[in-house]
Design a protein around this motif. Structure first.
Motif, mmCIF file in Angstrom:
data_model
loop_
_atom_site.group_PDB
_atom_site.id
_atom_site.type_symbol
_atom_site.label_atom_id
_atom_site.label_comp_id
_atom_site.label_asym_id
_atom_site.label_seq_id
_atom_site.Cartn_x
_atom_site.Cartn_y
_atom_site.Cartn_z
ATOM 1 N N ALA A 1 0.837 -1.200 0.000
ATOM 2 C CA ALA A 1 0.000 0.000 0.000
ATOM 3 C C ALA A 1 0.873 1.252 0.000
ATOM 4 O O ALA A 1 0.678 2.164 0.790
ATOM 5 C CB ALA A 1 -0.934 -0.017 1.204
ATOM 6 N N ASP A 2 1.861 1.309 -0.909
ATOM 7 C CA ASP A 2 2.782 2.452 -0.969
ATOM 8 C C ASP A 2 2.126 3.711 -1.524
ATOM 9 O O ASP A 2 2.517 4.809 -1.195
ATOM 10 C CB ASP A 2 3.988 2.118 -1.851
ATOM 11 N N GLY A 3 1.171 3.565 -2.403
ATOM 12 C CA GLY A 3 0.509 4.702 -3.031
ATOM 13 C C GLY A 3 -0.950 4.358 -3.242
ATOM 14 O O GLY A 3 -1.432 3.324 -2.789
ATOM 15 N N LYS A 4 -1.634 5.233 -3.942
ATOM 16 C CA LYS A 4 -3.063 5.006 -4.176
ATOM 17 C C LYS A 4 -3.317 4.643 -5.637
ATOM 18 O O LYS A 4 -2.837 5.313 -6.536
ATOM 19 C CB LYS A 4 -3.864 6.257 -3.817
ATOM 20 N N SER A 5 -4.077 3.601 -5.833
ATOM 21 C CA SER A 5 -4.587 3.176 -7.137
ATOM 22 C C SER A 5 -3.500 2.884 -8.176
ATOM 23 O O SER A 5 -3.347 3.616 -9.156
ATOM 24 C CB SER A 5 -5.570 4.214 -7.680
ATOM 25 N N PRO A 6 -2.756 1.785 -7.990
ATOM 26 C CA PRO A 6 -1.816 1.387 -9.030
ATOM 27 C C PRO A 6 -2.604 0.812 -10.214
ATOM 28 O O PRO A 6 -3.125 -0.291 -10.141
ATOM 29 C CB PRO A 6 -0.965 0.314 -8.345
ATOM 30 N N ASP A 7 -2.730 1.604 -11.273
ATOM 31 C CA ASP A 7 -3.604 1.180 -12.368
ATOM 32 C C ASP A 7 -2.865 0.686 -13.606
ATOM 33 O O ASP A 7 -3.484 0.306 -14.580
ATOM 34 C CB ASP A 7 -4.596 2.280 -12.735
ATOM 35 N N TYR A 8 -1.543 0.668 -13.569
ATOM 36 C CA TYR A 8 -0.782 0.085 -14.681
ATOM 37 C C TYR A 8 0.415 -0.638 -14.100
ATOM 38 O O TYR A 8 1.178 -0.069 -13.304
ATOM 39 C CB TYR A 8 -0.326 1.160 -15.668
ATOM 40 N N LEU A 9 0.601 -1.908 -14.458
ATOM 41 C CA LEU A 9 1.720 -2.712 -13.984
ATOM 42 C C LEU A 9 2.516 -3.221 -15.176
ATOM 43 O O LEU A 9 1.936 -3.540 -16.214
ATOM 44 C CB LEU A 9 1.220 -3.911 -13.177
ATOM 45 N N GLU A 10 3.816 -3.318 -15.008
ATOM 46 C CA GLU A 10 4.675 -3.822 -16.085
ATOM 47 C C GLU A 10 5.820 -4.624 -15.479
ATOM 48 O O GLU A 10 6.457 -4.188 -14.525
ATOM 49 C CB GLU A 10 5.240 -2.658 -16.890
ATOM 50 N N ILE A 11 6.058 -5.794 -16.038
ATOM 51 C CA ILE A 11 7.220 -6.601 -15.685
ATOM 52 C C ILE A 11 8.049 -6.726 -16.956
ATOM 53 O O ILE A 11 7.577 -7.287 -17.954
ATOM 54 C CB ILE A 11 6.817 -7.996 -15.172
#
Length: 83
Positions: free
Chosen positions: A33-43
């Motif tokens: 819960a580092d920030g609010k609303s992670p809406d894009y993830l990339e690996i």
């Protein structure tokens, strides 16, 4: 697997999940819960990092500035912030 969620809907943010391919059941392994609303993830192809784009960063600001956070992936344990 990883899932980014909208924090304003009651979720906590970024989830690390286990998918049982036989049953389709998801089990929560860890939450970040580092920030609010992670809406894009990339690996990236190396599979060593996870990048998350947040609507709002970890530090509150009146401008509601977004943030990009990077995490190291340890295949033997769980998701953790880089040292």
């Amino acid at each position: 697997m990883y899932a980014g969620t909208f924090s304003n809907k009651g979720s906590k943010g970024l989830y690390m999940l286990n998918l049982d391919q036989a049953t389709g059941k998801l089990t929560e392994l860890e939450t970040v819960a580092d920030g609010k609303s992670p809406d894009y993830l990339e690996i990236p192809p190396t599979g060593k990092n996870l990048y998350a784009v947040y609507d709002e960063g970890a530090t509150p600001s009146p401008e509601r500035e977004g943030a990009v956070m990077a995490y190291q992936i340890n295949p033997k344990t769980v998701l953790y912030p880089p040292s």
